[in-house]
Motif scaffolding. Structure first.
Motif, PDB file in Angstrom:
ATOM      1  N   UNK A   3       0.970  -1.272  -0.055  1.00 38.58           N
ATOM      2  CA  UNK A   3      -0.027   0.099  -0.059  1.00 38.58           C
ATOM      3  C   UNK A   3       0.841   1.373   0.049  1.00 38.58           C
ATOM      4  N   UNK A   4       0.739   2.214  -0.801  1.00 40.51           N
ATOM      5  CA  UNK A   4       1.662   3.490  -0.861  1.00 40.51           C
ATOM      6  C   UNK A   4       0.440   4.698  -0.279  1.00 40.51           C
ATOM      7  N   UNK A   5       1.082   5.123   0.845  1.00 40.34           N
ATOM      8  CA  UNK A   5       0.486   6.438   1.426  1.00 40.34           C
ATOM      9  C   UNK A   5       1.324   7.594   1.324  1.00 40.34           C
ATOM     10  N   UNK A   6       0.788   8.702   0.619  1.00 40.19           N
ATOM     11  CA  UNK A   6       1.524   9.817   0.513  1.00 40.19           C
ATOM     12  C   UNK A   6       1.319  10.447   1.770  1.00 40.19           C
ATOM     13  N   UNK A   7       2.678  11.368   2.371  1.00 44.98           N
ATOM     14  CA  UNK A   7       2.638  11.850   3.561  1.00 44.98           C
ATOM     15  C   UNK A   7       3.080  13.377   3.377  1.00 44.98           C
ATOM     16  N   UNK A   8       2.882  14.332   4.110  1.00 47.26           N
ATOM     17  CA  UNK A   8       3.510  15.771   4.039  1.00 47.26           C
ATOM     18  C   UNK A   8       3.580  15.963   5.306  1.00 47.26           C
ATOM     19  N   UNK A   9       4.927  16.860   5.783  1.00 47.93           N
ATOM     20  CA  UNK A   9       5.255  17.170   6.811  1.00 47.93           C
ATOM     21  C   UNK A   9       4.939  18.861   6.809  1.00 47.93           C
ATOM     22  N   UNK A  10       4.019  18.968   7.467  1.00 47.84           N
ATOM     23  CA  UNK A  10       3.352  20.473   7.602  1.00 47.84           C
ATOM     24  C   UNK A  10       4.357  21.464   8.698  1.00 47.84           C
ATOM     25  N   UNK A  11       5.409  22.003   7.886  1.00 48.21           N
ATOM     26  CA  UNK A  11       6.295  23.120   8.741  1.00 48.21           C
ATOM     27  C   UNK A  11       6.908  22.320   9.925  1.00 48.21           C
ATOM     28  N   UNK A  12       7.366  20.992   9.834  1.00 44.22           N
ATOM     29  CA  UNK A  12       8.088  20.199  10.965  1.00 44.22           C
ATOM     30  C   UNK A  12       9.535  20.653  10.540  1.00 44.22           C
ATOM     31  N   UNK A  13       9.900  20.774  12.015  1.00 46.75           N
ATOM     32  CA  UNK A  13      11.557  21.005  11.916  1.00 46.75           C
ATOM     33  C   UNK A  13      12.203  19.838  11.198  1.00 46.75           C
ATOM     34  N   UNK A  14      13.534  19.936  10.666  1.00 45.79           N
ATOM     35  CA  UNK A  14      14.165  18.886   9.929  1.00 45.79           C
ATOM     36  C   UNK A  14      14.336  17.628  10.857  1.00 45.79           C
ATOM     37  N   UNK A  15      14.497  17.961  12.216  1.00 45.54           N
ATOM     38  CA  UNK A  15      15.207  17.088  13.240  1.00 45.54           C
ATOM     39  C   UNK A  15      13.933  15.861  13.384  1.00 45.54           C
ATOM     40  N   UNK A  16      12.765  16.754  13.669  1.00 40.58           N
ATOM     41  CA  UNK A  16      11.585  16.139  14.010  1.00 40.58           C
ATOM     42  C   UNK A  16      10.977  15.154  12.854  1.00 40.58           C
ATOM     43  N   UNK A  17      11.120  15.898  11.541  1.00 43.46           N
ATOM     44  CA  UNK A  17      10.970  14.995  10.301  1.00 43.46           C
ATOM     45  C   UNK A  17      11.611  13.810  10.183  1.00 43.46           C
ATOM     46  N   UNK A  18      13.121  13.904  10.353  1.00 42.61           N
ATOM     47  CA  UNK A  18      13.909  12.754  10.042  1.00 42.61           C
ATOM     48  C   UNK A  18      13.627  11.789  11.097  1.00 42.61           C
ATOM     49  N   UNK A  19      13.245  12.090  12.471  1.00 44.89           N
ATOM     50  CA  UNK A  19      13.029  11.134  13.714  1.00 44.89           C
ATOM     51  C   UNK A  19      11.810  10.289  13.159  1.00 44.89           C
ATOM     52  N   UNK A  20      10.722  10.825  12.320  1.00 48.68           N
ATOM     53  CA  UNK A  20       9.541  10.442  12.065  1.00 48.68           C
ATOM     54  C   UNK A  20       9.990   9.209  11.016  1.00 48.68           C
ATOM     55  N   UNK A  21      10.614   9.667  10.080  1.00 45.90           N
ATOM     56  CA  UNK A  21      11.012   8.844   9.051  1.00 45.90           C
ATOM     57  C   UNK A  21      11.920   7.699   9.504  1.00 45.90           C
ATOM     58  N   UNK A  22      12.932   8.207  10.125  1.00 44.39           N
ATOM     59  CA  UNK A  22      13.865   6.857  10.915  1.00 44.39           C
ATOM     60  C   UNK A  22      12.788   5.773  11.641  1.00 44.39           C
ATOM     61  N   UNK A  23      11.880   6.323  12.494  1.00 44.64           N
ATOM     62  CA  UNK A  23      11.049   5.345  13.138  1.00 44.64           C
ATOM     63  C   UNK A  23      10.272   4.261  12.264  1.00 44.64           C
ATOM     64  N   UNK A  24       9.717   4.909  10.974  1.00 47.95           N
ATOM     65  CA  UNK A  24       9.064   4.409  10.140  1.00 47.95           C
ATOM     66  C   UNK A  24      10.003   3.302   9.614  1.00 47.95           C
ATOM     67  N   UNK A  25      11.120   3.670   8.847  1.00 50.29           N
ATOM     68  CA  UNK A  25      11.889   2.766   8.285  1.00 50.29           C
ATOM     69  C   UNK A  25      12.453   1.636   9.330  1.00 50.29           C
ATOM     70  N   UNK A  26      12.735   2.314  10.584  1.00 51.85           N
ATOM     71  CA  UNK A  26      13.311   0.923  11.473  1.00 51.85           C
ATOM     72  C   UNK A  26      12.434  -0.237  11.557  1.00 51.85           C
ATOM     73  N   UNK A  27      10.945   0.192  11.263  1.00 52.64           N
ATOM     74  CA  UNK A  27       9.924  -0.781  11.528  1.00 52.64           C
ATOM     75  C   UNK A  27       9.523  -1.393  10.299  1.00 52.64           C
ATOM     76  N   UNK A  28      10.228  -1.283   9.200  1.00 48.10           N
ATOM     77  CA  UNK A  28      10.042  -1.869   7.972  1.00 48.10           C
ATOM     78  C   UNK A  28       9.170  -1.245   7.041  1.00 48.10           C
TER      79      UNK A  28
END
Length: 77
Positions: A3-28
Motif C-alpha cells: 500500500x502506498x500512502x502519501x505523507x506531507x510534513x507541515x512545517x515540521x523542523x528537519x530533526x522531527x521529520x527525520x526522526x519520524x522517517x527513521x522510526x518508520x524505516x526502522x520498523x520495516x
C-alpha cells in the motif's frame, strides 16, 4: 501486496521529520522523498497491506510524541 500512502510534513523542523522517517524505516516501512507540483516536498510511505492505519499511528505514538502536529497522512479509502 503493498500500500502506498502519501505523507506531507507541515512545517515540521528537519530533526522531527527525520526522526519520524527513521522510526518508520526502522520498523520495516519504506519511506521515499519526492517533490510534487502544488504540494511541494512529499514523502511516499510503502507498507505491506497488513500495516493498517492504527499500526502506523500507534508506532508513531510510542516513539514520537506529538507527531500529529508534524505530519499529514493521505490515507487510502
Amino acid at each position: 501486496m503493498a500500500v502506498v500512502i502519501p505523507i506531507r510534513f507541515a512545517g515540521a523542523d528537519p530533526g522531527r521529520r527525520e526522526r519520524i522517517v527513521r522510526v518508520l524505516r526502522d520498523n520495516g516501512i519504506d519511506v521515499r522523498r519526492g517533490a510534487v507540483d502544488g504540494f511541494g516536498e512529499l514523502y511516499l510511505l510503502r507498507a505491506n497491506a497488513g500495516a493498517s492505519r492504527g499500526t502506523i499511528t500507534d508506532l508513531l505514538e510510542r516513539h514520537v510524541p506529538g507527531w500529529q502536529a508534524a505530519v499529514e497522512f493521505y490515507w487510502p479509502e
